[in-house]
Design a protein around this motif. Structure first.
Motif, mmCIF file in Angstrom:
data_model
loop_
_atom_site.group_PDB
_atom_site.id
_atom_site.type_symbol
_atom_site.label_atom_id
_atom_site.label_comp_id
_atom_site.label_asym_id
_atom_site.label_seq_id
_atom_site.Cartn_x
_atom_site.Cartn_y
_atom_site.Cartn_z
ATOM 1 N N PHE A 271 0.958 -1.258 0.037
ATOM 2 C CA PHE A 271 0.114 0.096 0.064
ATOM 3 C C PHE A 271 0.835 1.215 0.005
ATOM 4 C CE2 PHE A 271 0.645 -1.407 4.504
ATOM 5 C CZ PHE A 271 1.139 -0.423 5.064
ATOM 6 N N SER A 272 0.249 2.275 -0.519
ATOM 7 C CA SER A 272 1.064 3.784 -0.548
ATOM 8 C C SER A 272 -0.064 4.820 -1.013
ATOM 9 C CB SER A 272 2.137 3.609 -1.706
ATOM 10 O OG SER A 272 2.864 4.608 -1.671
ATOM 11 N N THR A 273 -0.112 5.899 -0.428
ATOM 12 C CA THR A 273 0.826 6.372 0.784
ATOM 13 C C THR A 273 0.311 6.236 1.958
ATOM 14 O OG1 THR A 273 2.363 7.423 -1.076
ATOM 15 C CG2 THR A 273 2.275 8.175 1.244
ATOM 16 N N SER A 274 0.937 6.152 3.046
ATOM 17 C CA SER A 274 0.576 6.649 4.460
ATOM 18 C C SER A 274 0.746 7.908 4.995
ATOM 19 C CB SER A 274 1.397 5.474 5.445
ATOM 20 O OG SER A 274 0.637 4.250 5.236
ATOM 21 N N HIS A 275 -0.014 8.362 5.634
ATOM 22 C CA HIS A 275 0.242 9.884 6.359
ATOM 23 C C HIS A 275 0.791 9.520 7.755
ATOM 24 C CE1 HIS A 275 -0.210 13.886 7.886
ATOM 25 N NE2 HIS A 275 -0.099 14.258 6.571
ATOM 26 N N PRO A 276 1.852 10.017 8.306
ATOM 27 C CA PRO A 276 1.950 9.773 9.756
ATOM 28 C C PRO A 276 1.076 10.031 10.752
ATOM 29 C CG PRO A 276 3.823 11.035 8.731
ATOM 30 C CD PRO A 276 2.573 10.937 7.583
ATOM 31 N N LYS A 277 0.097 10.956 10.592
ATOM 32 C CA LYS A 277 -0.822 11.108 11.449
ATOM 33 C C LYS A 277 -1.867 10.258 11.480
ATOM 34 C CE LYS A 277 -3.815 13.943 8.657
ATOM 35 N NZ LYS A 277 -5.109 13.483 8.816
ATOM 36 N N ASP A 278 -2.073 9.464 10.532
ATOM 37 C CA ASP A 278 -3.089 8.488 10.243
ATOM 38 C C ASP A 278 -2.797 7.131 10.541
ATOM 39 O OD1 ASP A 278 -5.390 10.415 10.026
ATOM 40 O OD2 ASP A 278 -4.679 10.771 7.977
ATOM 41 N N ILE A 279 -1.739 6.567 10.165
ATOM 42 C CA ILE A 279 -1.153 5.317 10.172
ATOM 43 C C ILE A 279 -1.764 4.721 11.988
ATOM 44 C CG2 ILE A 279 1.065 5.416 10.561
ATOM 45 C CD1 ILE A 279 1.374 3.062 9.001
ATOM 46 N N SER A 280 -2.333 3.856 11.922
ATOM 47 C CA SER A 280 -2.752 3.416 13.176
ATOM 48 C C SER A 280 -2.193 1.976 13.673
ATOM 49 C CB SER A 280 -4.681 3.159 13.143
ATOM 50 O OG SER A 280 -4.682 2.083 12.302
ATOM 51 N N ASP A 281 -2.369 1.667 14.928
ATOM 52 C CA ASP A 281 -2.049 0.224 15.435
ATOM 53 C C ASP A 281 -2.667 -0.642 14.828
ATOM 54 O OD1 ASP A 281 -0.006 1.600 17.143
ATOM 55 O OD2 ASP A 281 -0.821 0.842 18.959
ATOM 56 N N GLU A 282 -4.102 -0.652 14.431
ATOM 57 C CA GLU A 282 -4.672 -1.518 13.839
ATOM 58 C C GLU A 282 -4.044 -1.992 12.563
ATOM 59 O OE1 GLU A 282 -6.899 0.061 16.963
ATOM 60 O OE2 GLU A 282 -6.077 1.005 15.245
ATOM 61 N N VAL A 283 -3.694 -1.064 11.787
ATOM 62 C CA VAL A 283 -3.018 -1.297 10.310
ATOM 63 C C VAL A 283 -1.418 -1.925 10.711
ATOM 64 C CG1 VAL A 283 -1.514 -0.433 8.582
ATOM 65 C CG2 VAL A 283 -3.708 0.739 9.292
ATOM 66 N N LEU A 284 -0.944 -1.621 11.641
ATOM 67 C CA LEU A 284 0.350 -2.281 12.051
ATOM 68 C C LEU A 284 0.215 -3.610 12.340
ATOM 69 C CD1 LEU A 284 2.102 0.497 14.127
ATOM 70 C CD2 LEU A 284 2.374 0.073 11.519
ATOM 71 N N TYR A 285 -0.901 -3.789 13.112
ATOM 72 C CA TYR A 285 -1.268 -5.303 13.798
ATOM 73 C C TYR A 285 -1.827 -5.995 12.430
ATOM 74 C CZ TYR A 285 -1.058 -4.231 18.558
ATOM 75 O OH TYR A 285 -0.408 -3.914 19.857
ATOM 76 N N ALA A 286 -2.447 -5.542 11.795
ATOM 77 C CA ALA A 286 -2.742 -6.188 10.459
ATOM 78 C C ALA A 286 -1.463 -6.702 9.573
ATOM 79 C CB ALA A 286 -3.743 -5.277 9.464
ATOM 80 N N ILE A 287 -0.503 -5.579 9.452
ATOM 81 C CA ILE A 287 0.699 -6.192 8.723
ATOM 82 C C ILE A 287 1.348 -7.353 9.495
ATOM 83 C CG2 ILE A 287 2.815 -5.212 8.018
ATOM 84 C CD1 ILE A 287 1.657 -2.527 7.841
ATOM 85 N N LYS A 288 1.434 -7.228 10.891
ATOM 86 C CA LYS A 288 2.043 -8.200 11.554
ATOM 87 C C LYS A 288 1.440 -9.614 11.448
ATOM 88 C CE LYS A 288 3.738 -9.018 16.504
ATOM 89 N NZ LYS A 288 3.615 -8.317 17.837
ATOM 90 N N LYS A 289 -0.036 -9.632 11.378
ATOM 91 C CA LYS A 289 -0.757 -10.778 11.483
ATOM 92 C C LYS A 289 -0.786 -11.623 10.139
ATOM 93 C CE LYS A 289 -5.338 -12.492 11.985
ATOM 94 N NZ LYS A 289 -6.871 -12.016 12.173
ATOM 95 N N PHE A 290 -0.507 -10.759 8.957
ATOM 96 C CA PHE A 290 -0.597 -11.823 7.684
ATOM 97 C C PHE A 290 0.797 -11.473 7.133
ATOM 98 C CE2 PHE A 290 -5.090 -10.568 8.670
ATOM 99 C CZ PHE A 290 -5.826 -11.409 8.102
#
Length: 484
Positions: A271-290
């Motif tokens: 995915f692209s692009t992320s904004h630093p103010k909006d990237i959430s822990d939920e997104v990071l956990y999804a990346i980690k999970k799959f």
């Protein structure tokens, strides 16, 4: 979406004058000459523009046009443009001057300017340049057949109206320039972030999210057609939010990532692009999970100085950004991180520049897209600030940033030797037909000898050497072929 890519013919790798796109009927316009008209298109700018070109191609092919890679034989010449930096606009102006001579040999040929530059300079392009026959903004590609018909009749053909709901979600893109392995999928259009230097909110309009199930359907169709990687695109993908009016279901970007990842475990998701103010822990956990969601985040910083970030209206400061970097590395320790950096923004001092260099030393990005500030008319920065950093100072600062980034990449890549990565084969290396090229989950380019592998194969590659930009290795294990 700030990476600037060179302009190129949509069909630069096809090698034919004209061709029939698979899946569409070959039909001409209702004229005395039944032969279908040909169109030629060049694309400038970010990945979003290249994705838009696939939509434009679909619209034109359905209207009976054939694509060509030779503008000398084209009845319709289009330039899909970018306005994010002045040099991109100058390239387009040079191409328009180049195309001007075609009118002498083929007066019936139409020339059109599409995209962000079209929206921003509509009157000037039509009335002052005189070479342009039609102008279409990013939200008016469905209207191209009507605009072409008006231009055929000698009428003014322009539509640059911005839409509150256009996402082109129902249009099947024609991926004529694809490598057959990786594809873009647009999930949002427009942007609500009013960064003071950026023209995108004015050329692409307000942000709107595409129907989640149309995205899933497109990704699934791509997988069934043999593609093994999709990149979800948007000016700010993390703010994606779609509500199903039928049942009230709300789908966030994190949920969308999971849904695409669940299509098949061998379909890579970027995915692209992320904004630093909006990237959430939920997104990071999804990346980690799959495992098939790639461990790479493009997180533009733009500047390492809080004062400059405030003038840029980035809505975060240096410490907040670094906190986000730490959170990414806490949850995904091996995550690749890339960024965008603008140097020489209004009022930037030598001390401000040093803060950017020190932030780079702290983060040590895997990759960076680095630019000199280019004032864009109509932006908040152009209205509120003076572009007072001399061009020669901008150039010196940019050189220092580029040199530092290259040093970081070389040091990072030096630590990769001996490691084994799963690489998705994208094709043959440009430097040698005996080598293949692909990327690992961290978005690093890896080159290795061709031992009979095919595009779309997953291959384990052991890294044996490196440059500042590329890893070099040897295949140690074959996984599976893209056609299962």
């Amino acid at each position: 979406m700030s990476e600037i890519l060179p302009g190129f013919s949509l069909l630069s790798e096809i090698g034919t004058d004209a061709y029939q796109v698979k899946g569409f009927p070959k039909r001409g316009r209702k004229k005395k000459n039944p032969e279908p008209r040909k169109f030629y298109i060049e694309t400038y700018g970010c990945a979003m523009n290249f994705s838009d070109t696939e939509i434009i191609t679909s619209v034109l092919v359905k209207d009976g046009f054939l694509a060509t890679d030779n503008f000398l034989t084209a009845d319709l010449i289009l330039i899909n443009t970018c306005s994010i930096r002045d040099n991109a606009e100058q390239k387009v102006r040079n191409r328009l001057r180049h195309f001007r001579g075609i009118k002498n040999n083929n007066p019936a040929a139409l020339i059109g300017v599409l995209g962000c530059m079209a929206e921003r300079l509509k009157s000037k392009l039509l009335e002052e340049e005189k070479i342009v026959d039609l102008v279409a903004g990013p939200d008016s590609y469905r209207d191209l057949p009507k605009l072409i018909a008006r231009a055929d009749d000698g009428q003014k053909a322009v539509n640059v109206l911005l839409s509150r709901d256009e996402t082109y979600g129902d249009i099947n893109p024609v991926r004529v320039n694809s490598n057959g392995v990786s594809a873009f999928i647009s999930i949002t259009r427009g942007c609500n972030n009013m960064c003071s230097f950026c023209v995108v909110p004015f050329t692409r309009g307000r942000e709107r999210s595409r129907d989640a199930y149309s995205i899933i359907s497109e990704a699934r169709d791509l997988f069934n057609d043999g593609y093994r990687e999709v990149t979800l695109l948007g000016q700010n993908v993390d703010s994606y939010s779609w509500k199903n009016e039928g049942n009230g279901e709300c789908i966030t970007f994190a949920r969308l990532l999971e849904m695409v990842a669940q299509i098949n475990p061998i379909l890579r998701v970027r995915f692209s692009t992320s904004h630093p103010k909006d990237i959430s822990d939920e997104v990071l956990y999804a990346i980690k999970k799959f495992p098939n969601i790639c461990k790479h985040i493009h997180l533009p910083v733009q500047s390492g100085c809080s004062k400059v970030l405030e003038r840029m209206n980035r809505t975060y400061d240096r410490s907040w950004y670094l906190g986000k970097i730490e959170r990414i590395r806490e949850l995904i320790p091996d995550c690749g991180i890339s960024t965008d950096i603008i140097t020489g923004f209004c009022g930037e001092t030598d001390e401000d520049h040093l803060e950017t260099l020190s932030l780079m030393d702290y983060v040590r990005y895997d990759l960076a897209y680095m630019f000199k500030y280019s004032e864009r008319p109509g932006t908040p920065a152009a209205k509120k600030f003076i572009d007072n950093v001399p061009e020669e100072i901008k150039s010196v600062r940019l050189s220092e940033i580029v040199d530092l980034q290259h040093k970081h990449q070389a040091k990072i890549n030096a630590t990769e030797t001996g490691k084994i990565y799963e690489v998705l084969v994208e094709g043959t290396s440009k430097r040698s037909e005996n080598f293949l090229v692909g990327r690992n989950t961290h978005n690093k380019v890896i080159v290795f000898p061709d031992n009979g592998f095919n595009k779309g194969d997953y291959v384990n590659v052991k890294i044996t050497d490196f440059t500042s930009a590329t890893l070099i290795g040897n295949a140690v294990k074959f996984h599976y072929h893209k056609h299962l």
